[in-house]
Each structure stands twice: as C-alpha cells, then as structure tokens.
Design an enzyme around this catalytic site. Structure first.
Site, PDB file in Angstrom:
ATOM      1  N   ASP A  25       0.830  -1.364   0.059  1.00 27.86           N
ATOM      2  CA  ASP A  25       0.025  -0.034  -0.134  1.00 27.86           C
ATOM      3  C   ASP A  25       0.657   1.330  -0.183  1.00 27.86           C
ATOM      4  OD1 ASP A  25      -1.588  -2.176   1.033  1.00 27.86           O
ATOM      5  OD2 ASP A  25      -2.252  -1.186   2.480  1.00 27.86           O
ATOM      6  N   ARG A 152      -7.701  -1.489  11.722  1.00 25.96           N
ATOM      7  CA  ARG A 152      -6.555  -0.870  11.200  1.00 25.96           C
ATOM      8  C   ARG A 152      -6.604   0.168  10.081  1.00 25.96           C
ATOM      9  NH1 ARG A 152      -6.338  -6.171   9.679  1.00 25.96           N
ATOM     10  NH2 ARG A 152      -6.499  -6.388   7.454  1.00 25.96           N
TER      11      ARG A 152
HETATM   12  C1  FRU Z   1      -3.963  -3.693   2.659  1.00 24.15           C
HETATM   13  C2  FRU Z   1      -3.152  -4.032   3.981  1.00 24.15           C
HETATM   14  C3  FRU Z   1      -3.525  -3.072   4.889  1.00 24.15           C
HETATM   15  C4  FRU Z   1      -2.518  -3.300   5.968  1.00 24.15           C
HETATM   16  C5  FRU Z   1      -1.436  -3.749   5.429  1.00 24.15           C
HETATM   17  C6  FRU Z   1      -0.045  -4.416   5.746  1.00 24.15           C
HETATM   18  O1  FRU Z   1      -3.168  -4.105   1.655  1.00 24.15           O
HETATM   19  O2  FRU Z   1      -3.697  -5.473   4.275  1.00 24.15           O
HETATM   20  O3  FRU Z   1      -4.793  -3.497   5.583  1.00 24.15           O
HETATM   21  O4  FRU Z   1      -2.506  -2.344   6.999  1.00 24.15           O
HETATM   22  O5  FRU Z   1      -1.683  -4.221   3.905  1.00 24.15           O
HETATM   23  O6  FRU Z   1       0.906  -4.335   4.800  1.00 24.15           O
END
Ligand code: FRU
Length: 436
Positions: A25, A152
């Site tokens: 991300d 999160r």
């Molecule tokens: C989305 C995700 C988020 C998390 C991150 C961890 O792709 O799963 O929800 O914070 O990637 O890398």
C-alpha cells in the site's frame, strides 16, 4: 542504493517501485517542507510479505524521486510484527504519521478474535525525513466491543478546527466497518461514529474520507464481496461511495487485475490526487518481477474530478509532461508509450506478444496469449468512446472515456510494444522519471 536497473528488465520507468524487496500500500501521502512525500508498505529484505516497514520517497515534481530510507521500523513491543498502513498529517510545522502497529502472538489462535493486536500508533518529524517519539494512541481494548481484533489503517484529516481519524475494521459478526474519531490535538481522540455495512464484505481496509466538489467521498477496500457479472472480479475490491455508503452506489476505482488500497491526498494546489498499489494479495495470478528480487509498484498519481456522479481519474499534469510528440501510428516498438484512439468500430489492441484487448462501443475484453502470469480472461460491458493506453515496461494503465474507468494490469511481455487494428491511433513515447 537503488536496485540495479540494468539487470532487471521489468523495472518500470515512471512508476514507483520499491527501493528493495516488496512494496504494497501507498501510505502517508502529503506535501511537507516544500516537497511531496510518498511512503509505502515495504519489506526491504525480501519479496515476501512478512516484515512491514514504511519505505519513503520524496519528490518535488513527481519526476525526480529520492529514496529517503525507512521512515518507520517495526521495532517496538506494540508494532513488532509490522508497521502497517496509515497516513500523514501536518500540525504546527511537524509531520505526524499515524499507522497500525501489528502484533501476532505465537500459539493456536484464529487471529481474528484472538491472538492479534492492532495498535494505532503515531510518530513525528520536524524535517519530514527522521521520525521519532513513537506513541501508542489506541490498543484493541479502546475500540468498540462489537469489533474483532482487525482494526487498522488510520487515515487522519482536518476539517475546520478539528482533526478526524477513520479506521477500517471487521466486526465480530463479519461485516465491513469503519470507525470515525475526532480530536483537537492529534493525541486524544473521541469516537464519533461506529459504522457497520450490511452487504459490503467482512472487512474494510484502508478507508478514507475526503471532499470532492462539495461532496463527501468514502473510499475503502472491502474484502469478501462476491463477484458479479460486471464488477468485483478481483479477490479484494477497492472503491468509493459518494455521500452515503451502500452497495448500490459503490463504484470500483479500477477494473484491472492489479489495484488495491489506494490513498488520496490534497496537494497545495487543491488537487485531489490518488495513488494506488498496482498489486493484490491472494490473487490466483503472480508477479514475475519476483525473480528479479523485487515485487510490486504503485500506480501513477491520478487527479480526481467529479462529473455526472462519478469520479474521473487522469494522470496528473506532471506525468503528462513526460509525453513526447504524438505521431499518427498504429504500431510502436518500445517499453514506454501512450497510445490513444477513439472507438467507432471494433478495435483490437495487441500489447507485445502477450495481451490482446478487444474494444467496441459496449465492451472491453482482455485475453493474455502469454506472459500474463495466469491473469484470466476478463470482460466488461461498459460504454466506451475513447481509450488511452499508458504502458510502462511491466505495467499498463488503460484510461477509458477520459478516466471514467481505469484498468490497471501488470504485463510481462518479452517484446514490449503495441499494434492497434481497427481504429486510427496516435502514439507518443514517454520519457522515464529519475529515481535516486
Ligand atoms: C492492505 C493491508 C492493510 C494493512 C497492510 C499491511 O493491503 O492489508 O490493511 O495495513 O496491507 O501491509
């Protein structure tokens, strides 16, 4: 040191890729100290997910990028299994990053209701490069009790005199949910809303709320929505809803194979700019650059405009400045180009020796002959009058009708280039950006 580009034939020329290892991300997009900051989920040591740090690039112009090292490392008790996604906010000349500190306990747990911690964390910086003062804002016991341990991806924004934070969540009874908090000081947060969707999957990841032409836009990445004939074709979806969240007014940001967890920020000119992760976790297809020791890249920065109750996306002006002179041509050999044409009759596009795309006024259909790393055939019944194909080495973004729809895919053709049959097209080479 940047990945040695001469040995990596799939490295893009003007899309951001990880300095090393794996990227997912985009995080913490912002403008601070006279430059843009693009952070991203990064495992610098391997292409596997396992470790999550925040990698960091800065740029003044979206053309010259500087790698600024790792901004956040998972080195405390509250984030030891990952500095997960989050966002940036500026207050009193300091840049604050909010993120999720992930902890997974060893043992026989389901990691949904037991065995996991999702801590909301904050770090701060005066120069935008070095971050200190790790603080825990929330632990799981602070979130409403109807939620599972999956909470999160804090997205913090300012409206009037108040700060707000939105968090994505999975309710105990498996509905995609979000929490909205307000704060005066970025330290104490008060719950304003605990939203639970009816039919938009079991989990919302990476939510954000922003204003576009006086409308409130809810952007989120819901997991667990069943495929329908013309939408939700990816294992996990990413989309937006204008003013009110419901399945009927949820629109996917991108129709391609490789798009997830976008983030939107407002730049000093007031532009709403979206950057997405041009990848997906858990898909049945793969990413062949892994063999070169790196994995995934980001989409182009896209400016958002609201028209006829839809959000249109277009690469920002800085990117279009990289386009060289357009020529009337129906074929091109090279690995970075833009091809554009109008659809008046059936048109076939062949990208390299690999991807065949058929367009007509009512449909787009994709078929990888080879080098698609198992990306399946796909069809969309949509009205199409104009096509812009932006190709960059191993990633292709297709903008339809001036950005009414976008289709992003990775592609691993051994002889990049394009042939267009059926419509007259214009093609321009695209100059590469610079990464240091
Ligand atoms: C989305 C995700 C988020 C998390 C991150 C961890 O792709 O799963 O929800 O914070 O990637 O890398």
């Amino acid at each position: 040191m940047f990945i040695l580009s001469s040995l990596k034939k799939f490295l893009p020329g003007f899309h951001l890729y990880p300095n090393s290892g794996r990227l997912n991300d985009p995080n913490g997009l912002c403008y601070f100290n006279n430059e843009f900051h693009i952070f991203y989920q990064n495992n610098p040591h391997s292409t596997l997910k396992r470790e999550c740090y925040w990698g960091h690039y800065s740029t003044k112009d979206f053309i010259h990028y500087k790698f600024q090292g790792l901004a956040i490392s998972p080195n405390s008790k509250r984030d030891q299994d990952g500095a997960y996604s989050g966002s940036a906010i500026i207050c009193k000349n300091k840049l604050y990053l909010f993120y999720t500190g992930s902890v997974k306990h060893k043992g026989n747990y389901d990691y949904v209701l037991t065995g996991r911690e999702s801590n909301t964390m904050r770090v701060e910086s005066k120069d935008g490069i070095h971050f200190t003062n790790k603080k825990v804002i929330f632990t799981n016991k602070d979130y409403p009790s109807n939620l599972s341990l999956h909470v999160r991806d804090p997205y913090v924004f300012k409206e009037g005199q108040n700060f707000y934070m939105v968090l994505g969540a999975r309710s105990k009874d498996n509905h995609g949910s979000y929490l909205l908090y307000s704060s005066k000081d970025l330290e104490h947060f008060k719950l304003v809303k605990n939203y639970k969707s009816k039919d938009l999957g079991y989990m919302f990841e990476c939510p954000s709320i922003f204003i576009l032409s006086q409308n409130k836009i809810y952007s989120f990445s819901p997991q667990g929505i069943k495929t329908e004939s013309n939408r939700f074709k990816n294992i996990f979806s990413s989309g937006y809803a204008i003013n009110k969240i419901s399945k009927s007014n949820y629109i996917e940001w991108d129709l391609g194979y490789d798009f997830y967890a976008p983030q939107v920020f407002v730049d000093p000119k007031g532009r709403r700019i979206l950057i997405g992760w041009a990848g997906l976790e858990g898909a049945s297809y793969s990413y062949l650059e892994e063999k070169e020791g790196w994995k995934h890249c980001l989409t182009l920065p896209r400016e958002l405009k609201l028209k006829n109750n839809k959000i249109y996306q277009q690469p920002i002006k800085e990117i279009t400045n990289l386009y060289q002179k357009f020529k009337n041509a129906n074929s091109y050999k090279g690995k970075r180009f833009l091809a554009k044409f109008n659809i008046t009759k059936d048109t076939q596009v062949i990208l390299g020796n690999s991807l065949v795309i058929k367009f007509n006024k009512n449909r787009m259909a994709t078929h990888f002959k080879c080098n698609g790393a198992n990306r399946p055939d796909r069809k969309y019944n949509i009205k199409i009058n104009k096509v812009d194909i932006i190709f960059d080495t191993s990633i292709c973004e297709i903008y339809l009708n001036n950005g009414e729809y976008v289709f992003t895919t990775r592609i691993y053709s051994s002889n990049p280039g394009v042939v267009i049959k059926g419509s007259k097209s214009k093609i321009a080479e695209i100059k590469p950006a610079s990464f240091k």
